[in-house]
Design a protein around this motif. Structure first.
Motif, PDB file in Angstrom:
ATOM      1  N   SER A   1       0.830  -1.203   0.000  1.00 33.29           N
ATOM      2  CA  SER A   1       0.000   0.000   0.000  1.00 33.29           C
ATOM      3  C   SER A   1       0.863   1.251   0.000  1.00 33.29           C
ATOM      4  CB  SER A   1      -0.904   0.003   1.225  1.00 33.29           C
ATOM      5  OG  SER A   1      -1.576   1.244   1.352  1.00 33.29           O
TER       6      SER A   1
ATOM      7  N   LYS B   1      -2.081  -2.742  -6.064  1.00 30.27           N
ATOM      8  CA  LYS B   1      -1.302  -1.607  -5.577  1.00 30.27           C
ATOM      9  C   LYS B   1      -2.024  -0.305  -5.923  1.00 30.27           C
ATOM     10  CE  LYS B   1       3.048  -4.114  -6.267  1.00 30.27           C
ATOM     11  NZ  LYS B   1       4.378  -4.114  -6.918  1.00 30.27           N
TER      12      LYS B   1
ATOM     13  N   VAL C   1      -4.732   3.001  -1.085  1.00 30.52           N
ATOM     14  CA  VAL C   1      -4.454   2.891   0.335  1.00 30.52           C
ATOM     15  C   VAL C   1      -5.263   1.729   0.901  1.00 30.52           C
ATOM     16  CG1 VAL C   1      -4.635   4.040   2.560  1.00 30.52           C
ATOM     17  CG2 VAL C   1      -3.954   5.341   0.536  1.00 30.52           C
ATOM     18  N   ALA C   2      -4.559   0.809   1.590  1.00 33.18           N
ATOM     19  CA  ALA C   2      -5.213  -0.360   2.187  1.00 33.18           C
ATOM     20  C   ALA C   2      -4.623  -0.590   3.561  1.00 33.18           C
ATOM     21  CB  ALA C   2      -5.033  -1.587   1.305  1.00 33.18           C
TER      22      ALA C   2
END
Length: 363
Positions: free
Chosen positions: A60, A139, A142-143
């Protein structure tokens, strides 16, 4: 040899440090601040809380994100291909439960619907524990992962019809490098490598000392053998009538001086002549003739290997000689051979005896 060992030690240190660095970087992760705000209809107030309870995924980007929290429409795990989300306004953040499929599949399902970030909460019974997510196939979004307690609470608020807003910000790095565990691991690694290196160089030192001791013992033994061989060499004092005295053709090769009368000279087995005081120091270091390289120790070994004739053979020769003499005495009354008979020739081991015998026969 020392330079080779030094380079080997440097490469060993570089390899260990590189391995430690790669291990530490692979175990570093970043936490996230998770701020949750929602409107409480009972109290008619906005309730908010913030905690450092999120963990960014390995793949991330470390960026901030905010938006309305949205659950999947049908499948809370977001593992089916037909997973859909129904956000009421933008931007929005997907809240998905862990399980049944990979992190990448869950994140891609929300990413296709236009989510600005993805929050995955842990399985039931895990409390506030989180895992480090790897999602190489998802990718550029945001994770983060949060614990089951916070995730279940947020999901319950959304299911009850509350508008829940979440703000994600980058917090702090975590891992072995930033903890006391890493410091202990690095210390023990350094101490271990240092001890191994010390033992290695100590082994080389004692091995070198042992080899030097063995070499010195061999040199001392060789010197003793040389001294024994030198003691058995022929030594004589030159006289005025000797052909070597004041001769222009004969001189000592070691000092290049001619021989004088009353000087002591040493005659090697190869019959080369030297001053005694010149050749003995040479033979102690180099037991060979300076002219022909004849080895005096080899000559000694060959001389010792020659065995004297056995007693049986000598007795047999004596017996045969006595038989011949007896037969000769029987052929002539006076013990002399008759005419036409061949006189027996006596063989002596010492040439001096043989010359004496020839002189007697001529008389």
């Amino acid at each position: 040899m020392k330079a080779l060992h030094g380079r080997s030690c440097v490469w060993l240190w570089a390899f260990v440090l590189q391995g430690c660095f790669q291990l530490s970087t692979s175990l570093i992760y970043w936490t996230a601040y998770v701020e949750v705000r929602y409107f409480d209809r009972v109290s008619n107030q906005t309730v908010g809380s913030i905690c450092e309870c999120g963990v960014f995924g390995v793949d991330s980007p470390l960026n901030s994100a905010s938006g309305l929290l949205v659950l999947p429409d049908s499948d809370p795990l977001a593992c089916s291909r037909n997973t859909s989300f129904t956000p009421r306004h933008q931007p929005w953040i997907a809240l998905i439960k862990k399980g049944n499929c990979t992190y990448s599949q869950k994140i891609r399902a929300a990413q296709r619907q236009g989510a600005s970030a993805v929050v995955i909460y842990n399985l039931d019974g895990t409390g506030n524990d989180t895992n480090l997510m790897a999602h190489s196939d998802a990718k550029n979004i945001v994770a983060i992962m949060v614990g089951n307690v916070l995730g279940t609470e947020m999901a319950g608020l959304v299911k009850n019809g509350s508008d829940v807003y979440v703000v994600i910000t980058v917090a702090n790095p975590r891992g072995l490098w930033y903890s006391s565990t890493w410091a202990y691991a690095l210390s023990f690694t350094f101490i271990g490598v240092t001890i191994i290196t010390m033992f290695y160089f100590a082994f080389l030192f004692f091995k070198r000392m042992y080899r030097n001791k063995q070499l010195r013992m061999q040199q001392m033994e060789m010197k003793r053998e040389n001294e024994k061989a030198i003691a058995k060499l022929e030594v004589r004092t030159l006289r005025t009538g000797d052909p070597e005295v004041d001769s222009e053709d004969v001189s000592c090769v070691v000092c290049t001086d001619s021989f004088k009368h009353h000087e002591q000279v040493t005659v090697l087995p190869c019959r080369h002549l030297y001053h005694k005081k010149c050749i003995e120091p040479w033979l102690l270091e180099h037991p060979t003739c300076p002219m022909c390289k004849f080895h005096i120790l080899k000559y000694k070994i060959e001389e010792e290997s020659e065995e004297p004739p056995s007693s049986s053979s000598s007795s047999a020769d004596t017996f045969s000689l006595s038989v011949i003499r007896t037969e000769q005495l029987h052929t002539h009354p006076l013990g002399r051979p008759s005419d036409g008979e061949v006189q027996t020739q006596h063989i002596y081991e010492n040439p001096a005896f043989e010359e004496g015998a020839e002189t007697i026969s001529q008389d």
